[in-house]
Design a protein around this motif. Structure first.
Motif, PDB file in Angstrom:
ATOM      1  N   GLU A  80      12.197 -13.569  25.075  1.00  0.00           N
ATOM      2  CA  GLU A  80      13.431 -12.864  25.184  1.00  0.00           C
ATOM      3  C   GLU A  80      14.943 -13.591  24.734  1.00  0.00           C
ATOM      4  OE1 GLU A  80      10.594 -11.816  26.708  1.00  0.00           O
ATOM      5  OE2 GLU A  80      10.266  -9.976  25.324  1.00  0.00           O
ATOM      6  N   LEU A 122      16.984  -4.063  19.490  1.00  0.00           N
ATOM      7  CA  LEU A 122      15.738  -3.467  20.186  1.00  0.00           C
ATOM      8  C   LEU A 122      15.586  -3.777  21.346  1.00  0.00           C
ATOM      9  CD1 LEU A 122      14.460  -3.505  16.187  1.00  0.00           C
ATOM     10  CD2 LEU A 122      15.971  -2.202  16.940  1.00  0.00           C
ATOM     11  N   LEU A 123      15.455  -4.551  22.253  1.00  0.00           N
ATOM     12  CA  LEU A 123      15.155  -4.838  23.381  1.00  0.00           C
ATOM     13  C   LEU A 123      16.123  -3.085  24.122  1.00  0.00           C
ATOM     14  CD1 LEU A 123      15.319  -8.035  23.566  1.00  0.00           C
ATOM     15  CD2 LEU A 123      12.833  -7.254  22.582  1.00  0.00           C
ATOM     16  N   ASN A 124      14.149  -3.144  25.144  1.00  0.00           N
ATOM     17  CA  ASN A 124      14.993  -2.262  26.395  1.00  0.00           C
ATOM     18  C   ASN A 124      15.844  -2.536  26.651  1.00  0.00           C
ATOM     19  OD1 ASN A 124      12.311  -0.822  25.795  1.00  0.00           O
ATOM     20  ND2 ASN A 124      11.365  -1.883  27.041  1.00  0.00           N
ATOM     21  N   GLN A 125      17.076  -1.707  27.210  1.00  0.00           N
ATOM     22  CA  GLN A 125      17.925  -2.492  27.565  1.00  0.00           C
ATOM     23  C   GLN A 125      19.042  -3.256  26.623  1.00  0.00           C
ATOM     24  OE1 GLN A 125      15.169  -1.743  30.341  1.00  0.00           O
ATOM     25  NE2 GLN A 125      16.023   0.188  29.317  1.00  0.00           N
ATOM     26  N   ILE A 143      18.952  -6.310  26.192  1.00  0.00           N
ATOM     27  CA  ILE A 143      18.372  -7.067  26.635  1.00  0.00           C
ATOM     28  C   ILE A 143      19.256  -8.601  25.689  1.00  0.00           C
ATOM     29  CG2 ILE A 143      17.874  -6.926  29.108  1.00  0.00           C
ATOM     30  CD1 ILE A 143      15.204  -8.504  28.240  1.00  0.00           C
ATOM     31  N   SER A 176      21.313  -8.830  23.721  1.00  0.00           N
ATOM     32  CA  SER A 176      22.615  -9.106  23.919  1.00  0.00           C
ATOM     33  C   SER A 176      23.316  -9.248  25.024  1.00  0.00           C
ATOM     34  CB  SER A 176      22.967  -7.245  23.315  1.00  0.00           C
ATOM     35  OG  SER A 176      22.765  -6.955  21.918  1.00  0.00           O
ATOM     36  N   TYR A 200      23.802   1.557  20.497  1.00  0.00           N
ATOM     37  CA  TYR A 200      22.646   1.073  20.289  1.00  0.00           C
ATOM     38  C   TYR A 200      22.575   2.244  18.777  1.00  0.00           C
ATOM     39  CZ  TYR A 200      17.545   1.652  20.276  1.00  0.00           C
ATOM     40  OH  TYR A 200      16.207   1.529  19.599  1.00  0.00           O
ATOM     41  N   ARG A 227       5.643  -6.817  21.367  1.00  0.00           N
ATOM     42  CA  ARG A 227       5.063  -7.269  22.593  1.00  0.00           C
ATOM     43  C   ARG A 227       5.504  -5.693  23.108  1.00  0.00           C
ATOM     44  NH1 ARG A 227       6.173 -12.226  26.069  1.00  0.00           N
ATOM     45  NH2 ARG A 227       7.864 -11.608  25.614  1.00  0.00           N
ATOM     46  N   GLN A 228       6.999  -5.849  22.162  1.00  0.00           N
ATOM     47  CA  GLN A 228       7.347  -4.319  23.244  1.00  0.00           C
ATOM     48  C   GLN A 228       7.842  -2.812  22.715  1.00  0.00           C
ATOM     49  OE1 GLN A 228      12.142  -4.042  24.743  1.00  0.00           O
ATOM     50  NE2 GLN A 228      11.966  -2.007  23.411  1.00  0.00           N
ATOM     51  N   TYR A 229       6.802  -3.048  21.043  1.00  0.00           N
ATOM     52  CA  TYR A 229       7.126  -1.932  20.680  1.00  0.00           C
ATOM     53  C   TYR A 229       5.488  -1.407  20.217  1.00  0.00           C
ATOM     54  CZ  TYR A 229      11.696  -0.928  19.779  1.00  0.00           C
ATOM     55  OH  TYR A 229      12.745  -0.265  20.393  1.00  0.00           O
ATOM     56  N   ASN A 252      14.534   3.593  27.685  1.00  0.00           N
ATOM     57  CA  ASN A 252      14.348   2.491  26.379  1.00  0.00           C
ATOM     58  C   ASN A 252      14.591   3.560  25.565  1.00  0.00           C
ATOM     59  OD1 ASN A 252      13.754   0.798  28.202  1.00  0.00           O
ATOM     60  ND2 ASN A 252      11.069   1.209  28.566  1.00  0.00           N
ATOM     61  N   GLN A 253      15.708   2.903  24.768  1.00  0.00           N
ATOM     62  CA  GLN A 253      16.255   2.972  23.233  1.00  0.00           C
ATOM     63  C   GLN A 253      17.082   4.211  23.915  1.00  0.00           C
ATOM     64  OE1 GLN A 253      12.464   2.112  23.080  1.00  0.00           O
ATOM     65  NE2 GLN A 253      13.621   0.373  23.324  1.00  0.00           N
ATOM     66  N   GLY A 273      25.320   6.370  18.959  1.00  0.00           N
ATOM     67  CA  GLY A 273      24.610   5.894  20.715  1.00  0.00           C
ATOM     68  C   GLY A 273      25.579   4.194  21.460  1.00  0.00           C
ATOM     69  N   GLN A 274      25.232   5.072  22.515  1.00  0.00           N
ATOM     70  CA  GLN A 274      26.222   3.550  23.739  1.00  0.00           C
ATOM     71  C   GLN A 274      25.488   2.902  24.448  1.00  0.00           C
ATOM     72  OE1 GLN A 274      29.719   2.413  22.705  1.00  0.00           O
ATOM     73  NE2 GLN A 274      28.752   3.727  20.586  1.00  0.00           N
ATOM     74  N   TYR A 275      25.358   1.587  24.175  1.00  0.00           N
ATOM     75  CA  TYR A 275      24.636   1.411  26.020  1.00  0.00           C
ATOM     76  C   TYR A 275      25.103   0.579  27.464  1.00  0.00           C
ATOM     77  CZ  TYR A 275      21.806  -0.170  29.526  1.00  0.00           C
ATOM     78  OH  TYR A 275      20.906  -0.060  30.657  1.00  0.00           O
ATOM     79  N   LEU A 334      22.976  -5.000  33.295  1.00  0.00           N
ATOM     80  CA  LEU A 334      22.206  -4.620  31.990  1.00  0.00           C
ATOM     81  C   LEU A 334      21.437  -5.592  32.317  1.00  0.00           C
ATOM     82  CD1 LEU A 334      26.241  -4.999  30.359  1.00  0.00           C
ATOM     83  CD2 LEU A 334      24.721  -3.656  30.548  1.00  0.00           C
ATOM     84  N   MET A 335      20.759  -5.105  33.157  1.00  0.00           N
ATOM     85  CA  MET A 335      19.152  -6.195  33.240  1.00  0.00           C
ATOM     86  C   MET A 335      18.425  -5.526  32.665  1.00  0.00           C
ATOM     87  SD  MET A 335      19.122  -4.377  35.585  1.00  0.00           S
ATOM     88  CE  MET A 335      17.774  -3.105  36.339  1.00  0.00           C
ATOM     89  N   SER A 336      16.685  -5.144  32.719  1.00  0.00           N
ATOM     90  CA  SER A 336      15.905  -4.790  32.358  1.00  0.00           C
ATOM     91  C   SER A 336      14.872  -5.678  32.741  1.00  0.00           C
ATOM     92  CB  SER A 336      15.812  -4.790  31.096  1.00  0.00           C
ATOM     93  OG  SER A 336      14.475  -6.154  30.972  1.00  0.00           O
ATOM     94  N   GLN A 386      10.849 -11.716  34.089  1.00  0.00           N
ATOM     95  CA  GLN A 386      11.460 -13.333  33.794  1.00  0.00           C
ATOM     96  C   GLN A 386      12.081 -14.045  34.870  1.00  0.00           C
ATOM     97  OE1 GLN A 386      12.209 -13.407  29.946  1.00  0.00           O
ATOM     98  NE2 GLN A 386      10.215 -11.984  29.412  1.00  0.00           N
TER      99      GLN A 386
END
Lengths: 337, 337
Positions: A53, A86-89, A91, A93, A108, A146-148, B88-89, B106-108, B312-314, B320
C-alpha cells in the motif's frame, strides 16, 4: 465557459491543455509491449517501502512529481489535485499526496478514475476555479489482490476472464495554454448494471457502461467512430472489448477499426499469463499518460476519444449477492500543434 | 465565472442556490435534540432491506428523492450527481443511485463529503457544465462499525474519545436561481497530518485540517469569525472542537462564540451514550440538509461557514502503523431572500 452538447455531453470553449504527463509502470509491465513508452519503470514491488500500500502511494507521488516536472510547474502553482485509486478509502492517494500540499479532492470512479480526474481538471480550469489542475491515479497488483481477492501467498487460481491489475500510475497537469493535447469535450457516465455478478469478469460488467457512454457521445455530437483517430478504452480487456462491440452493433455502431484498449496494449497476452488483459486505475493511467499523450504530441494522433470504465462493486456487495454496476467516462482530446 | 480569492479560496459570481434539500436520520438520532428537524426518520436499521449496506444505499436514494421533490425538479433535469460515503468502494452511493440515471461522479472525502459535494455542485453549475446538480452522502452506524471496527455482536467497548457514526443521509439540489441559500465562496482543503495515530480519536486527527482550512479562508477573504452568523463543523465532536479552538488560538483566531458542530448537535451527550458525539458523512449531511438550511430559508441564519472534515485513513493503513491524514472543505453560504 462550458456549454452543453445534447443530453449528456459538455464542450470546453477554451479547451484546457494537458501540459505535462507521466506514466509509471512495474516489472510485469516492463516485460510487455509498451516497456519503452513508460516514463519510469519501478521494478521492486515494494518500491523500497514496507508494504504494498505504501508502495502504491509512492507510485502516485512519483507520477505527480514527474508530471509537474514535465509541465515545468511547481506544486505551489497547482490549485487542485484530483486523485483516487482502488484501495479502501483511497489510501493510495491520500498518503501519496500529502507532501505536495495541493488542495485535494478525492475521487472514486474505480478504474475510470483517470478519465474522471481529467474531466474534473478540465472543468475546474475552464471555470476559472483553477489556473492549473492535476489529476493522478494508481493501482498495484499486490495491494489489489489482497483487498479484492486473496493474499498472494494463497496461490489462488484465476479464471480465464480475469484480468491482471496493473502496477502503475499516471498523472496529468492541465492548464489553459491553447496548444498541445487539449480537452475538447467530455461525457460523464451513468451507473449501468446489466446484472453481471461474476467479480472475475470485470470486462462483462463494464462493457454495458462503455457502450452507453459512447452511444450518448456519438448521439450528442452527431459524430461517428471514423471521425476519430483512436477510440481508446481503459481496461475492458479481451472479454469486455468483444462485448462492447456486440453491444454497439445492436445500436448500429462499429468502432472496431478505431478501437484499442489499454488493458490489451499493456501486456503480451501470448507470452504473459494475464488471461483477459490488464486492469486497474493504473492501466489506463500509465498507458494514456505515457504512450498516448506522447503520440499526440508527436502529431501521430490528433483527435481521439479516451474512455475509462470502472466497476463500482466491492467484495462486500459481491458477497451479498449483488450484481456489478459500472460507469464509463469519456473525453474527446484534440491536438493543437 | 469563478474567481480566485487569495491563495486558496474561490468566489462564485453567480452564487448558485441550494434550491432543495433533504436530511434523513435513524432511530438514535430521532431520540436526540434534532428529532423534529429531520425531513424523515427511518427507525428500522435495515430499512426493510436484507443488509445494513443495502439500507445505507436506500438512505441515499430516499435523500435524493426527497431533495428533488423539495426542489420541484425531476431526476431527468439533473445534469450531475456527486456522491460518496464511508463504505469500501463507496457502495452506499453507487447502489443507491443507479435508479436515478443521473451522470455520476463518485467522491471520496470521508466525513467531509457533504461539503465536497456542495463545492462540486457549485463549480459545475457556475461553470455552465450543469444547469442543475445534486449531491448526496450517507453513513450508517451498523455498516460503519462492521467495516471500521467490529461487528456489533462482538460487543466491543468504545473509548471516551470515540464518536458514534450517525445513521443518516443528506442531499442538496443546486441551481442558479439567485435566491435562497447560495454558495458564495469555498475553500478546498489540503491533506493535513499532525501525527495522530489513534483511530478511536477522529476529532484529534481532523482538528488540524479544520484549523488550517479556516485560517486560510479568513486570510484569503480578510474576514473574521464574527462576520458570520455561524461557523458550523461537520463532526469534530467534543475532543475535535476543543482542539480546534486550541489550534486557532495559536493563530490568534477565536471562533467559540460562533461555532457549533453537527456531531455535538445531533445527540444529547448527557442522556445518549455517544461519548464524544456524532460522526460520519451522514452527520453533517443530515443536520446541514435539514436544520441548518431550514433556518437559512426562515431568515434565522444569513451568512454562515459550513466546514466538514474527513479522516483519510483506512483500517489497513492504521494496522500498518500509519498516522491519520485529514482534510477539511469549507463553504460560505449566504442568504438571498
Amino acid at each position: 465557459m462550458i456549454h452543453r452538447i445534447g443530453a449528456n455531453t459538455i464542450g470546453f470553449e477554451e479547451m484546457p491543455s494537458i501540459i505535462g504527463s507521466f506514466g509509471i509502470a512495474g516489472k510485469l509491465e516492463a516485460q510487455g509491449p509498451l516497456a519503452e513508452c513508460f516514463d519510469k519503470i519501478i521494478y521492486d514491488s515494494y518500491n523500497g517501502k514496507d508494504t504494498y500500500e505504501q508502495a502504491e502511494s509512492n507510485l502516485q507521488s512519483e507520477a505527480v512529481s514527474g508530471a509537474l516536472n514535465k509541465a515545468g510547474v511547481s506544486a505551489e502553482e497547482v490549485d487542485y489535485i484530483f486523485a483516487g485509486d482502488l484501495l479502501n478509502q483511497c489510501i493510495g492517494s491520500s498518503y501519496g499526496l500529502i507532501g505536495f500540499e495541493i488542495p485535494y479532492l478525492g475521487q472514486y470512479g474505480a478504474c475510470s478514475t483517470m478519465a474522471q480526474g481529467l474531466i474534473m481538471s478540465a472543468v475546474y480550469v475552464e471555470s476559472g476555479a483553477a489556473r492549473v489542475a492535476t489529476c493522478v491515479t494508481s493501482s498495484h497488483f499486490c495491494s489489489a489482490e489482497r483487498q479484492y481477492r486473496f493474499p498472494l501467498e494463497y496461490g489462488g487460481v484465476r479464471t480465464p476472464t480475469a484480468q491482471w491489475t496493473v502496477t502503475g500510475a499516471g498523472s496529468c497537469v492541465v492548464k489553459n495554454v491553447k496548444k498541445g493535447p487539449c480537452i475538447a469535450r467530455a461525457t460523464v457516465g451513468k451507473i449501468t448494471d446489466l446484472g453481471v455478478k461474476d467479480a472475475n469478469n470485470m470486462g462483462a460488467a463494464m462493457a454495458p457502461a462503455a457502450a452507453r457512454t459512447l452511444k450518448e457521445f456519438f448521439q450528442d455530437t452527431s459524430t461517428k467512430p471514423n471521425d476519430y483517430d483512436l477510440i481508446l478504452t481503459g481496461d475492458l480487456g479481451l472479454v469486455g472489448s468483444r462485448l462492447l462491440y456486440d453491444l454497439l452493433k445492436l445500436e448500429g455502431i462499429d468502432i472496431r477499426n478505431r478501437h484499442n484498449d489499454c488493458g490489451l496494449m499493456i501486456y503480451d497476452r501470448n507470452s504473459q499469463d494475464v488471461h483477459a488483459g490488464g486492469s486497474g486505475c493504473g492501466c489506463a493511467g500509465s498507458v494514456f499518460c505515457s504512450k498516448i499523450l506522447s503520440e499526440m504530441r508527436a502529431g501521430k494522433l490528433n483527435n481521439i476519444l479516451f474512455m475509462a470504465t470502472g466497476a463500482l462493486m466491492s467484495p462486500t456487495s459481491s458477497g451479498q449477492g449483488a450484481s456489478i454496476p459500472s460507469i464509463a467516462h469519456l473525453l474527446n482530446i484534440k491536438n493543437r500543434l
